[in-house]
Design a protein around this motif. Structure first.
Motif, mmCIF file in Angstrom:
data_model
loop_
_atom_site.group_PDB
_atom_site.id
_atom_site.type_symbol
_atom_site.label_atom_id
_atom_site.label_comp_id
_atom_site.label_asym_id
_atom_site.label_seq_id
_atom_site.Cartn_x
_atom_site.Cartn_y
_atom_site.Cartn_z
ATOM 1 N N PRO A 12 0.828 -1.212 0.000
ATOM 2 C CA PRO A 12 0.000 0.000 0.000
ATOM 3 C C PRO A 12 0.859 1.258 0.000
ATOM 4 C CG PRO A 12 0.063 -0.980 2.188
ATOM 5 C CD PRO A 12 0.763 -1.938 1.289
ATOM 6 N N SER A 13 0.329 2.314 -0.572
ATOM 7 C CA SER A 13 1.008 3.609 -0.580
ATOM 8 C C SER A 13 -0.057 4.687 -0.761
ATOM 9 C CB SER A 13 2.042 3.670 -1.714
ATOM 10 O OG SER A 13 1.420 3.569 -2.971
ATOM 11 N N THR A 14 0.389 5.939 -0.766
ATOM 12 C CA THR A 14 -0.571 7.029 -0.933
ATOM 13 C C THR A 14 -1.226 6.990 -2.308
ATOM 14 O OG1 THR A 14 1.269 8.433 -1.645
ATOM 15 C CG2 THR A 14 0.654 8.532 0.684
ATOM 16 N N ARG A 15 -0.509 6.483 -3.277
ATOM 17 C CA ARG A 15 -1.097 6.393 -4.605
ATOM 18 C C ARG A 15 -1.991 5.158 -4.736
ATOM 19 N NH1 ARG A 15 2.115 5.649 -10.389
ATOM 20 N NH2 ARG A 15 0.240 5.622 -11.690
ATOM 21 N N PHE A 16 -1.475 4.013 -4.296
ATOM 22 C CA PHE A 16 -2.250 2.770 -4.375
ATOM 23 C C PHE A 16 -2.971 2.583 -3.029
ATOM 24 C CE2 PHE A 16 1.524 2.217 -7.117
ATOM 25 C CZ PHE A 16 0.869 2.124 -8.341
ATOM 26 N N ASN A 17 -4.143 3.201 -2.942
ATOM 27 C CA ASN A 17 -4.827 3.321 -1.649
ATOM 28 C C ASN A 17 -6.000 2.370 -1.485
ATOM 29 O OD1 ASN A 17 -6.456 4.458 -3.560
ATOM 30 N ND2 ASN A 17 -6.435 6.521 -2.704
ATOM 31 N N ALA A 18 -6.272 1.513 -2.443
ATOM 32 C CA ALA A 18 -7.407 0.589 -2.349
ATOM 33 C C ALA A 18 -6.906 -0.852 -2.435
ATOM 34 C CB ALA A 18 -8.416 0.856 -3.464
ATOM 35 N N GLU A 19 -7.248 -1.664 -1.425
ATOM 36 C CA GLU A 19 -6.804 -3.063 -1.404
ATOM 37 C C GLU A 19 -7.835 -3.953 -2.084
ATOM 38 O OE1 GLU A 19 -4.875 -4.922 2.172
ATOM 39 O OE2 GLU A 19 -6.674 -6.172 2.093
ATOM 40 N N ARG A 20 -7.344 -4.889 -2.900
ATOM 41 C CA ARG A 20 -8.210 -5.865 -3.553
ATOM 42 C C ARG A 20 -7.597 -7.252 -3.417
ATOM 43 N NH1 ARG A 20 -12.268 -4.531 -6.713
ATOM 44 N NH2 ARG A 20 -12.001 -6.489 -7.867
ATOM 45 N N GLN A 21 -8.355 -8.256 -3.809
ATOM 46 C CA GLN A 21 -7.906 -9.643 -3.708
ATOM 47 C C GLN A 21 -8.341 -10.388 -4.953
ATOM 48 O OE1 GLN A 21 -8.843 -11.401 0.034
ATOM 49 N NE2 GLN A 21 -8.218 -13.441 -0.536
ATOM 50 N N ASN A 38 -5.058 2.208 -7.405
ATOM 51 C CA ASN A 38 -5.589 3.550 -7.178
ATOM 52 C C ASN A 38 -7.103 3.496 -7.369
ATOM 53 O OD1 ASN A 38 -6.479 6.359 -8.405
ATOM 54 N ND2 ASN A 38 -4.614 6.729 -7.215
ATOM 55 N N GLU A 39 -7.829 3.802 -6.334
ATOM 56 C CA GLU A 39 -9.283 3.605 -6.349
ATOM 57 C C GLU A 39 -9.953 4.379 -7.471
ATOM 58 O OE1 GLU A 39 -13.001 3.681 -3.165
ATOM 59 O OE2 GLU A 39 -11.080 4.638 -2.669
ATOM 60 N N HIS A 40 -9.571 5.636 -7.653
ATOM 61 C CA HIS A 40 -10.199 6.454 -8.686
ATOM 62 C C HIS A 40 -9.888 5.904 -10.074
ATOM 63 C CE1 HIS A 40 -11.708 10.030 -10.712
ATOM 64 N NE2 HIS A 40 -10.568 10.072 -11.406
ATOM 65 N N GLU A 41 -8.628 5.572 -10.322
ATOM 66 C CA GLU A 41 -8.231 5.051 -11.626
ATOM 67 C C GLU A 41 -8.893 3.707 -11.911
ATOM 68 O OE1 GLU A 41 -4.148 3.417 -13.834
ATOM 69 O OE2 GLU A 41 -4.026 4.566 -11.952
ATOM 70 N N PHE A 42 -9.003 2.849 -10.887
ATOM 71 C CA PHE A 42 -9.547 1.511 -11.089
ATOM 72 C C PHE A 42 -11.051 1.574 -11.396
ATOM 73 C CE2 PHE A 42 -10.624 -2.856 -9.827
ATOM 74 C CZ PHE A 42 -9.600 -3.542 -10.464
ATOM 75 N N LYS A 43 -11.772 2.392 -10.634
ATOM 76 C CA LYS A 43 -13.231 2.462 -10.831
ATOM 77 C C LYS A 43 -13.612 3.176 -12.118
ATOM 78 C CE LYS A 43 -14.650 2.131 -5.998
ATOM 79 N NZ LYS A 43 -15.371 2.798 -4.877
ATOM 80 N N ASN A 44 -12.703 3.977 -12.665
ATOM 81 C CA ASN A 44 -13.010 4.693 -13.901
ATOM 82 C C ASN A 44 -12.415 4.016 -15.134
ATOM 83 O OD1 ASN A 44 -14.346 7.539 -13.272
ATOM 84 N ND2 ASN A 44 -12.892 7.112 -11.638
#
Length: 437
Positions: free
Chosen positions: A324-333, A344-350
Motif C-alpha cells: 500500500p502507498s498514498t497512490r495505491f490506496n485501495a486493497e483488492r484480492q 488507485n481507487e479512482h483510476e480503477f473504478k473509472n
C-alpha cells in the motif's frame, strides 16, 4: 580528420576538468587522445602545461624525500599515500581511522567524517549484486526513487568528497546498481534472475537512454566517474569558463534529452578569418544538418512509435502494487489464488472495461477483470519463485560450507538444523499450490 574534431574537443574539455581537479595522469591521457583525434594549438598548449606540471610535481616530491639510510635507500614516510590511476580515474588510498585522513585526487590527504565512513561500510556490507540493498530502496520502488537514492549516495561517496577507506569501491557499487535499476529491461532481467544482467547476456544487453559506452569516444562500459559527470551534468569538477563559453573561446551548445537522461555538450573553437573565408556554404550547411540530425531522428522515432497507438482500440490495464502507498490506496484480492494487491481507487473504478465487469457483480471467464487479475497472480508467483530459488541456493551453500570437503569434524546437528529451515517464499508458494510440498 575533420570528422573527429568534435570528439577531440570533447576530450580536450575533459582533460581541462581533470587538470583543474589536480588529476594530471587522467588529464594527460584525454589531452593526448584529443591530439591523436584532431590536433589543435589549444590541445598542444594544454598538453605542454600538463607535462610541465607533472615534471614540477615529480621534482618537488624528490626534494622533499626523507634522508637516505646507510644502505642508500631513501626513507619514506609511514603515512604517505600511494597514488595511481584506477580504471575509473579515482585513486587507491591507504586505510585511515574514522576521524583521520585518506589520500584523495592528486595524492593529497583528504579528511572524512564518521558519518561518511558509516555510509561506506553500509554499502560494502552488501553483496555486489544486491542492487536494491545498495541503494536502500524497495524492490517495487519507482524510477524517481532510484534516481533520488543514487544522487544522494553518489554525492556522499564520490572520491572528491569522501576520503574514507573503501569509498572508491562503494562508489563503484552504487554506480553499477544505478545503471542496472534505472534501465527497465536490465531491471526486469535482474528481478527474475537476481544476478548481473550484463553478465548473463555477455555484455550485449540493451542500454537505456543516457548510458552510452562510447560517449567520449572510448569502448567498453561507462566508468563510475563518467556516469557521475553525466548524471550531474558535469559533476563536481567545473571549468573556469562555466557553461557560458568554452575554455578556448567560442560558444557552447548543450542539449538534455529526457528527465535524468543524457547530456551532450558541443564546443566550437574560434577560427581565424582566413580559415573561415575558405569554408563554403556547402560545408556550413552540412555542419548545421549534423547538429540538427539528433533532433530530427528523435522526432521521427517518436512519430513512428505513436503510429500503433493511433489505430489501436485497446485500453491499458490500471497500475497496481503489492504494497500500500498514498497512490495505491485501495486493497483488492484476486478471485483465483486470493492474492492481495493495491490499486488507485479512482483510476480503477473509472477504467472503462474493468468498471463494467465490477458493475456486473461476477467474475466472468475471459473478462477484462479476470484477465487483469490473472496477470497480477502471474507476476506475484513469479517473484515468489525467484525469491524461493535464491533462498534455497543460499541455504545449500551454507550447508555445503558447514560440511566442508570431506565432512571431517562436521556438526551434523547444525547441518540438520540448516536443512530444516523454512523459507517464507517457498512456504507461500506451497500454500498457493504453485509448487508441491
Amino acid at each position: 580528420m575533420e570528422g573527429n574534431k568534435d570528439e577531440a574537443i570533447k576530450c580536450l574539455s575533459i582533460a581541462q576538468k581533470y587538470k583543474d581537479a589536480g588529476n594530471l595522469p587522467s588529464a594527460r591521457k584525454f589531452c593526448q587522445k584529443s591530439v591523436n583525434l584532431f590536433s589543435t594549438p589549444e590541445a598542444a598548449k594544454l598538453l605542454e602545461s600538463i607535462e610541465a606540471a607533472e615534471a614540477s610535481g615529480s621534482s618537488s616530491s624528490s626534494t622533499e624525500a626523507g634522508p637516505s639510510t646507510p644502505n642508500g635507500n631513501a626513507q619514506a614516510s609511514s603515512s604517505s599515500t600511494e597514488t595511481h590511476p584506477s580504471a575509473s580515474g579515482a585513486k587507491h588510498r591507504n586505510t585511515g581511522s574514522a576521524n583521520g585522513t585518506a589520500g584523495g585526487m592528486g595524492g593529497e590527504k583528504r579528511e572524512f567524517t564518521a558519518e561518511q565512513l558509516k555510509v561506506v561500510k553500509r554499502v560494502k556490507a552488501c553483496k555486489v549484486t544486491e542492487y536494491y540493498e545498495i541503494l536502500s530502496v524497495k524492490k517495487d520502488c519507482e524510477e524517481a526513487e532510484i534516481k533520488k537514492a543514487y544522487r544522494k549516495l553518489a554525492l556522499a561517496l564520490h572520491p572528491d568528497k569522501n576520503g574514507a577507506p573503501g569509498a572508491d569501491e562503494a562508489f563503484k557499487m552504487v554506480s553499477k546498481a544505478f545503471q542496472v535499476l534505472s534501465d527497465s529491461q536490465k531491471r526486469a532481467i535482474y528481478d527474475q534472475s537476481g544476478s548481473d544482467p550484463e553478465s548473463r547476456s555477455g555484455g550485449m544487453s540493451s542500454r537505456g537512454p543516457g548510458f552510452s559506452a562510447t560517449q567520449f569516444g572510448g569502448e567498453g562500459e561507462m566508468s563510475p566517474e563518467d556516469l557521475f559527470n553525466m548524471f550531474f551534468g558535469g559533476g563536481g569538477m567545473t571549468m573556469n569558463n562555466g557553461f557560458g563559453g568554452g575554455p578556448f573561446g567560442g560558444p557552447v551548445f548543450t542539449a538534455s534529452f529526457g528527465p535524468g537522461g543524457f547530456r551532450t555538450t558541443r564546443m566550437r573553437t574560434n577560427m581565424g578569418g582566413a580559415q573561415a573565408q575558405q569554408q563554403g556554404e556547402g560545408t556550413q550547411g552540412r555542419s548545421l544538418l549534423m547538429q540538427l540530425l539528433p533532433l530530427i531522428l528523435l522526432i521521427a522515432f517518436s512519430f513512428l512509435s505513436a503510429i500503433p497507438d493511433m489505430f489501436s482500440t485497446s485500453i491499458p490495464d490500471p497500475q497496481y502494487s503489492f504494497a500500500p502507498s498514498t497512490r495505491f490506496n485501495a486493497e483488492r484480492q484476486t478471485s483465483g489464488l486470493g492474492i492481495k494487491y493495491h490499486v488507485n481507487e479512482h483510476e480503477f473504478k473509472n477504467h472503462r472495461q474493468i468498471a463494467a465487469d465490477i458493475a456486473g457483480g461476477a467474475h466472468r471467464r475471459g473478462s477484462a477483470l479476470s484477465r487483469f487479475e490473472g496477470q497480477v497472480e502471474q507476476v506475484y508467483t513469479h517473484n515468489l519463485y525467484g525469491d524461493c530459488q535464491r533462498a534455497v541456493d543460499k541455504r545449500q551453500r551454507r550447508r555445503d560450507a558447514e560440511i566442508g570437503l570431506f565432512g571431517v569434524g562436521t556438526d551434523w546437528e547444525k547441518v540438520k538444523a540448516i536443512e530444516a529451515e523454512k523459507i517464507d517464499s517457498c512456504e507461500e508458494l506451497k500454500r498457493l499450490g504453485v509448487i508441491k510440498s
